[in-house]
Design an enzyme around this catalytic site. Structure first.
Site, PDB file in Angstrom:
ATOM      1  N   SER A 171       0.849  -1.185   0.000  1.00  7.62           N
ATOM      2  CA  SER A 171       0.000   0.000   0.000  1.00  7.62           C
ATOM      3  C   SER A 171       0.883   1.233   0.000  1.00  7.62           C
ATOM      4  CB  SER A 171      -0.893  -0.002   1.249  1.00  7.62           C
ATOM      5  OG  SER A 171      -1.474   1.255   1.494  1.00  7.62           O
ATOM      6  N   TYR A 205      -2.615  -1.239  11.105  1.00  2.00           N
ATOM      7  CA  TYR A 205      -2.755  -1.692   9.715  1.00  2.00           C
ATOM      8  C   TYR A 205      -1.538  -1.262   8.907  1.00  2.00           C
ATOM      9  CZ  TYR A 205      -4.117  -1.220   4.810  1.00  2.00           C
ATOM     10  OH  TYR A 205      -4.132  -1.263   3.443  1.00  2.00           O
TER      11      TYR A 205
END
Length: 297
Positions: free
Chosen positions: A140, A153
């Protein structure tokens, strides 16, 4: 030994991470390009649309060893080995570092990192035996920096960057290529309508950051899927864009170590290197939801 073309893709049934929806889009794109795709997830009912397209669907939970072993065994029996593993399964845990219960933190790492590592371990022997293979890791933009509210996360994505860099150099001599994909935020993923949608009922002292979480929800509304996304939603990417990059990572003879997808993913790492950590903190405070900004609203 003929190299397997079989693609094992995790996280195709659901997801609430920033790349939500990309798994199904990638499964469809690869299937239509002629790859034998095994699309997997925990929710077989949610995989039904892929099965209706002729894609093989399997139950696989990356926190369950038996389900991973069973999936790899079936593909090995049918194709000799897993040719490509796309580690897509993940979810995004909401919560501040100081208030999130540790059992939820452990669950986040079990899904986003430890399960991924174990499944990779399971497919590597077959790839080595056939003299090659490919491992795609869905990272990400937040594998490069972190923001308030999703630090755990984002920590799993930081860890994934290190895993990918290490693994790529370890397995190169066996003809196995490792690719990291770093999408910018994806339109159409899970966008909360209210603070209650964030799933933080068990967190300590919920009033401590109340204003921040209300701001957090409002801020993310820009990432709803629409034909004309407003404001910052315009610099996001779509699930189909991510699927195109996944197909490239799987298909080209010599893939890049990293594919940075979208302007933010390409720009922000360079920006941080240029302006330094203090300057980057100023940018984060200006652009992202920050508790001190929420308190002044």
């Amino acid at each position: 030994m003929t190299r397997s073309r079989a693609v094992l893709l995790t996280g195709a049934s659901s997801g609430t991470g920033l790349s939500s929806g990309s798994g199904q889009a990638a499964a469809l794109r690869l299937h239509r390009a002629g790859w034998p795709v095994y699309a997997t997830g925990r929710n077989m009912a949610a995989l039904a649309p892929l099965a209706a397209e002729g894609i093989t669907t399997l139950h696989l939970d990356v926190t369950d060893e038996d389900s991973m072993v069973t999936a790899v065994k079936r593909i090995t029996e049918e194709h000799g080995a897993v040719g490509t593993l796309i580690n897509n399964a993940a979810y995004s845990l909401n919560g501040t570092i100081g208030e999130t219960p540790m059992d939820e933190v452990r669950s986040q790492f079990e899904t986003n990192l430890f399960g991924l590592c174990r499944l990779t371990q399971l497919v590597l022997p077959g790839m080595r035996e056939q003299g090659g293979g490919r491992v795609v890791l869905m990272s990400s933009i937040f594998g490069n920096f972190a923001t308030p509210g999703r630090g755990y996360y984002q920590a799993t994505k930081h860890a994934l960057e290190a895993i990918g860099d290490s693994l790529r150099l370890e397995v190169a001599k066996f003809g196995i290529k490792v690719v990291l994909i770093e999408p910018s935020p994806v339109l159409g993923g899970f966008v909360p309508d209210s603070v209650s949608d964030l799933g933080m009922e068990s967190h300590d002292n919920p009033a401590l950051y109340r204003d921040f979480w209300e701001y957090f929800v409002d801020w993310h509304q820009a990432y709803r899927l629409s034909d004309h996304p407003p404001l910052r939603g315009r610099i996001a990417v779509r699930a189909e864009d991510v699927a195109k990059v996944i197909e490239k990572a799987v298909s080209v003879e010599n893939p890049r170590p990293r594919y940075r997808l979208g302007m933010p993913s390409r720009l922000l790492p360079k920006m941080r290197a240029t302006i330094g950590d203090r300057g980057f903190d100023i940018f984060l405070r200006a652009f992202f939801p920050i508790p001190e900004k929420a308190d002044k609203r």
